[in-house]
Design a protein around this motif. Sequence first.
Motif, PDB file in Angstrom:
ATOM      1  N   LEU A 218       0.842  -1.202   0.000  1.00  0.00           N
ATOM      2  CA  LEU A 218       0.000   0.000   0.000  1.00  0.00           C
ATOM      3  C   LEU A 218       0.873   1.247   0.000  1.00  0.00           C
ATOM      4  O   LEU A 218       1.785   1.371   0.819  1.00  0.00           O
ATOM      5  N   LYS A 219       0.587   2.158  -0.915  1.00  0.00           N
ATOM      6  CA  LYS A 219       1.350   3.407  -1.001  1.00  0.00           C
ATOM      7  C   LYS A 219       0.385   4.565  -1.179  1.00  0.00           C
ATOM      8  O   LYS A 219      -0.698   4.420  -1.752  1.00  0.00           O
ATOM      9  N   ALA A 220       0.793   5.696  -0.669  1.00  0.00           N
ATOM     10  CA  ALA A 220      -0.047   6.888  -0.776  1.00  0.00           C
ATOM     11  C   ALA A 220      -0.244   7.255  -2.238  1.00  0.00           C
ATOM     12  O   ALA A 220       0.678   7.183  -3.043  1.00  0.00           O
ATOM     13  N   GLY A 221      -1.466   7.629  -2.569  1.00  0.00           N
ATOM     14  CA  GLY A 221      -1.791   7.991  -3.940  1.00  0.00           C
ATOM     15  C   GLY A 221      -3.286   8.082  -4.120  1.00  0.00           C
ATOM     16  O   GLY A 221      -4.072   7.940  -3.162  1.00  0.00           O
ATOM     17  N   CYS A 222      -3.701   8.292  -5.352  1.00  0.00           N
ATOM     18  CA  CYS A 222      -5.126   8.485  -5.614  1.00  0.00           C
ATOM     19  C   CYS A 222      -5.939   7.209  -5.410  1.00  0.00           C
ATOM     20  O   CYS A 222      -7.145   7.267  -5.194  1.00  0.00           O
ATOM     21  N   SER A 223      -5.288   6.052  -5.480  1.00  0.00           N
ATOM     22  CA  SER A 223      -6.018   4.791  -5.361  1.00  0.00           C
ATOM     23  C   SER A 223      -5.869   4.133  -3.986  1.00  0.00           C
ATOM     24  O   SER A 223      -6.293   3.004  -3.799  1.00  0.00           O
ATOM     25  N   ILE A 224      -5.266   4.838  -3.026  1.00  0.00           N
ATOM     26  CA  ILE A 224      -4.990   4.228  -1.729  1.00  0.00           C
ATOM     27  C   ILE A 224      -6.269   3.815  -1.002  1.00  0.00           C
ATOM     28  O   ILE A 224      -6.348   2.736  -0.407  1.00  0.00           O
ATOM     29  N   GLU A 225      -7.304   4.674  -1.090  1.00  0.00           N
ATOM     30  CA  GLU A 225      -8.559   4.352  -0.388  1.00  0.00           C
ATOM     31  C   GLU A 225      -9.203   3.110  -0.990  1.00  0.00           C
ATOM     32  O   GLU A 225      -9.684   2.227  -0.262  1.00  0.00           O
ATOM     33  N   ARG A 226      -9.207   3.028  -2.306  1.00  0.00           N
ATOM     34  CA  ARG A 226      -9.794   1.859  -2.967  1.00  0.00           C
ATOM     35  C   ARG A 226      -9.010   0.589  -2.659  1.00  0.00           C
ATOM     36  O   ARG A 226      -9.595  -0.456  -2.394  1.00  0.00           O
ATOM     37  N   ASP A 227      -7.675   0.683  -2.655  1.00  0.00           N
ATOM     38  CA  ASP A 227      -6.843  -0.498  -2.372  1.00  0.00           C
ATOM     39  C   ASP A 227      -7.033  -0.985  -0.945  1.00  0.00           C
ATOM     40  O   ASP A 227      -7.069  -2.200  -0.688  1.00  0.00           O
ATOM     41  N   LEU A 228      -7.153  -0.033  -0.016  1.00  0.00           N
ATOM     42  CA  LEU A 228      -7.340  -0.428   1.388  1.00  0.00           C
ATOM     43  C   LEU A 228      -8.700  -1.077   1.594  1.00  0.00           C
ATOM     44  O   LEU A 228      -8.823  -2.074   2.320  1.00  0.00           O
ATOM     45  N   ILE A 229      -9.729  -0.535   0.951  1.00  0.00           N
ATOM     46  CA  ILE A 229     -11.060  -1.138   1.056  1.00  0.00           C
ATOM     47  C   ILE A 229     -11.058  -2.555   0.492  1.00  0.00           C
ATOM     48  O   ILE A 229     -11.698  -3.469   1.025  1.00  0.00           O
ATOM     49  N   THR A 230     -10.309  -2.748  -0.597  1.00  0.00           N
ATOM     50  CA  THR A 230     -10.168  -4.093  -1.178  1.00  0.00           C
ATOM     51  C   THR A 230      -9.526  -5.045  -0.171  1.00  0.00           C
ATOM     52  O   THR A 230      -9.950  -6.198  -0.036  1.00  0.00           O
ATOM     53  N   CYS A 231      -8.508  -4.578   0.549  1.00  0.00           N
ATOM     54  CA  CYS A 231      -7.851  -5.410   1.565  1.00  0.00           C
ATOM     55  C   CYS A 231      -8.806  -5.752   2.709  1.00  0.00           C
ATOM     56  O   CYS A 231      -8.801  -6.884   3.218  1.00  0.00           O
ATOM     57  N   ILE A 232      -9.613  -4.779   3.116  1.00  0.00           N
ATOM     58  CA  ILE A 232     -10.578  -5.025   4.189  1.00  0.00           C
ATOM     59  C   ILE A 232     -11.612  -6.062   3.749  1.00  0.00           C
ATOM     60  O   ILE A 232     -11.982  -6.974   4.513  1.00  0.00           O
ATOM     61  N   LYS A 233     -12.078  -5.939   2.500  1.00  0.00           N
ATOM     62  CA  LYS A 233     -13.029  -6.922   1.967  1.00  0.00           C
ATOM     63  C   LYS A 233     -12.384  -8.308   1.872  1.00  0.00           C
ATOM     64  O   LYS A 233     -13.029  -9.317   2.149  1.00  0.00           O
ATOM     65  N   HIS A 234     -11.113  -8.339   1.466  1.00  0.00           N
ATOM     66  CA  HIS A 234     -10.386  -9.608   1.373  1.00  0.00           C
ATOM     67  C   HIS A 234     -10.302 -10.271   2.752  1.00  0.00           C
ATOM     68  O   HIS A 234     -10.524 -11.479   2.883  1.00  0.00           O
ATOM     69  N   VAL A 348      -6.783   1.603  11.309  1.00  0.00           N
ATOM     70  CA  VAL A 348      -7.049   1.297  12.711  1.00  0.00           C
ATOM     71  C   VAL A 348      -8.220   0.317  12.825  1.00  0.00           C
ATOM     72  O   VAL A 348      -8.195  -0.622  13.640  1.00  0.00           O
ATOM     73  N   PHE A 349      -9.229   0.515  11.993  1.00  0.00           N
ATOM     74  CA  PHE A 349     -10.378  -0.404  11.975  1.00  0.00           C
ATOM     75  C   PHE A 349      -9.927  -1.821  11.617  1.00  0.00           C
ATOM     76  O   PHE A 349     -10.353  -2.805  12.244  1.00  0.00           O
ATOM     77  N   LEU A 350      -9.055  -1.941  10.610  1.00  0.00           N
ATOM     78  CA  LEU A 350      -8.552  -3.258  10.221  1.00  0.00           C
ATOM     79  C   LEU A 350      -7.705  -3.880  11.336  1.00  0.00           C
ATOM     80  O   LEU A 350      -7.787  -5.084  11.590  1.00  0.00           O
ATOM     81  N   LEU A 351      -6.908  -3.040  12.008  1.00  0.00           N
ATOM     82  CA  LEU A 351      -6.115  -3.550  13.128  1.00  0.00           C
ATOM     83  C   LEU A 351      -7.009  -4.085  14.250  1.00  0.00           C
ATOM     84  O   LEU A 351      -6.699  -5.108  14.868  1.00  0.00           O
ATOM     85  N   MET A 352      -8.098  -3.414  14.513  1.00  0.00           N
ATOM     86  CA  MET A 352      -9.030  -3.869  15.559  1.00  0.00           C
ATOM     87  C   MET A 352      -9.644  -5.210  15.186  1.00  0.00           C
ATOM     88  O   MET A 352      -9.872  -6.069  16.040  1.00  0.00           O
ATOM     89  N   LYS A 353      -9.902  -5.410  13.880  1.00  0.00           N
ATOM     90  CA  LYS A 353     -10.504  -6.673  13.439  1.00  0.00           C
ATOM     91  C   LYS A 353      -9.537  -7.840  13.532  1.00  0.00           C
ATOM     92  O   LYS A 353      -9.950  -9.004  13.609  1.00  0.00           O
ATOM     93  N   THR A 354      -8.237  -7.541  13.509  1.00  0.00           N
ATOM     94  CA  THR A 354      -7.240  -8.619  13.538  1.00  0.00           C
ATOM     95  C   THR A 354      -6.688  -8.867  14.939  1.00  0.00           C
ATOM     96  O   THR A 354      -5.707  -9.604  15.100  1.00  0.00           O
ATOM     97  N   ARG A 355      -7.299  -8.275  15.949  1.00  0.00           N
ATOM     98  CA  ARG A 355      -6.827  -8.490  17.326  1.00  0.00           C
ATOM     99  C   ARG A 355      -7.048  -9.940  17.756  1.00  0.00           C
ATOM    100  O   ARG A 355      -6.216 -10.538  18.412  1.00  0.00           O
ATOM    101  N   GLU A 356      -8.192 -10.503  17.383  1.00  0.00           N
ATOM    102  CA  GLU A 356      -8.497 -11.874  17.751  1.00  0.00           C
ATOM    103  C   GLU A 356      -7.960 -12.827  16.684  1.00  0.00           C
ATOM    104  O   GLU A 356      -8.176 -12.611  15.490  1.00  0.00           O
ATOM    105  N   PRO A 357      -7.281 -13.873  17.087  1.00  0.00           N
ATOM    106  CA  PRO A 357      -6.713 -14.802  16.100  1.00  0.00           C
ATOM    107  C   PRO A 357      -7.784 -15.646  15.429  1.00  0.00           C
ATOM    108  O   PRO A 357      -8.836 -15.914  16.005  1.00  0.00           O
ATOM    109  N   ILE A 358      -7.504 -16.035  14.190  1.00  0.00           N
ATOM    110  CA  ILE A 358      -8.358 -17.000  13.497  1.00  0.00           C
ATOM    111  C   ILE A 358      -7.936 -18.387  13.956  1.00  0.00           C
ATOM    112  O   ILE A 358      -6.785 -18.779  13.786  1.00  0.00           O
ATOM    113  N   LYS A 359      -8.862 -19.124  14.552  1.00  0.00           N
ATOM    114  CA  LYS A 359      -8.533 -20.438  15.093  1.00  0.00           C
ATOM    115  C   LYS A 359      -9.333 -21.516  14.385  1.00  0.00           C
ATOM    116  O   LYS A 359     -10.522 -21.347  14.123  1.00  0.00           O
ATOM    117  N   VAL A 360      -8.659 -22.615  14.100  1.00  0.00           N
ATOM    118  CA  VAL A 360      -9.308 -23.811  13.596  1.00  0.00           C
ATOM    119  C   VAL A 360      -9.497 -24.725  14.796  1.00  0.00           C
ATOM    120  O   VAL A 360      -8.523 -25.137  15.427  1.00  0.00           O
TER     121      VAL A 360
END
Length: 392
Positions: A218-234, A348-360
């Motif tokens: 991720l790098k600052a630029g005109c598409s940064i918001e779209r790229d970050l939203i894509t990562c959150i959806k992923h 920060v929102f994405l960091l909060m979502k990753t606080r809990e580990p994914i467990k199998v």
Amino acid sequence: MEKYDWMQAIKTNILILKIVGLWPDSEDYKFDFYALHASVWLSTLLVASTFFQGINIIFILDDVKALTGTAYVLLTEILAVIKTYFVVKNMKMLKHLMQSLNNNKLFQPRSHEQIKLIQPSLKFWKLLYNLFHSLVGGATLFWILFPIVDKKEKRLPFLGWYIVDTKVSPYYEIVYGFQFCSCCYMSALIINIDTLIAALNVYIGNQIDILCNNLRNLKAGCSIERDLITCIKHHQEILNFVQYANKFYRWIILLQFFVSAVSIGITMFQLTIVVPLSSEFYSFLFYANSIISQIFMYCWFGNEVQTKVSLLKNKFTLWCFFQSNKIPQAIFESGWTDFPLKTKKDLVFLLMKTREPIKVSAFNLFSLSLDTFMRVKDILLLHNTVKICFRF
């Protein structure tokens, strides 16, 4: 970039499942020739074989050696029946999981760098697949051959109750052939169901690696918001995939660990009473090692899922230090200092979502991790307890 085929890595696994009747071409079973093929093989070589050996337990209750020699095989066969039931029952869900890997654009690698990133775990899965195949195949081979090698007259590989006298030809040869076919069939079922579950966890780990790579780039630029939203959806799609995968195999994992604990104890007891270095001894040895490799495969790839997203919990474990906290670390390695304020809030929102580990896990009773596998050593002590109990 050309579309990546996630099914290519497990094509042998899928092919064998298709042959044994557990992989229809459509999303679910229909009233067609393949359903007939599957029902014939499953009812004859799986259910019927388990039934004949289960009935025989009634006639050997007073024979401790025969009972323990049959119990671990019967438990394995019953577990194979249960695994097959859940695979058939949840076939639509399983097919949906596999199709989503290829059809969901978020799950596709974006560069050759990401393809190279996921190759090591897929190669390691292939290595464990071959190892597990060799151990189960070795146990099957010794089970089938030890009556012939030991030269005991009219002895079958497995004790069972049949409506014919199995000590008389040609009934002996027919039943022997039936047990041979059913043993090979069940081995194929067990190997490929277990490795398919392991492959699902490998794919989850691969998606986390791809997500981390996207976050680092991720790098600052005109598409940064779209790229970050894509990562959150992923990330959300990964959570959904984990949820459905865990729903598919939670019962299988729970029963697998229970049966493995009992079977290891019985097998260790049998190793103390059979003739050393005999074909029967080697069959028990291969069987015990195949169970341990089976548990290791579950725990290793389950641990990979957990450590790639979890926060550091064990400060004294160096290995965990380098493996844990991958997603927050990937965010930190991005160019976040140059991001707009709104983008930083999304991070920060994405960091909060990753606080809990994914467990199998199996109904949250225990998680698949290396810590769980290390506790298998306590199970290995059961053979001493079983031995003492049977002495009395």
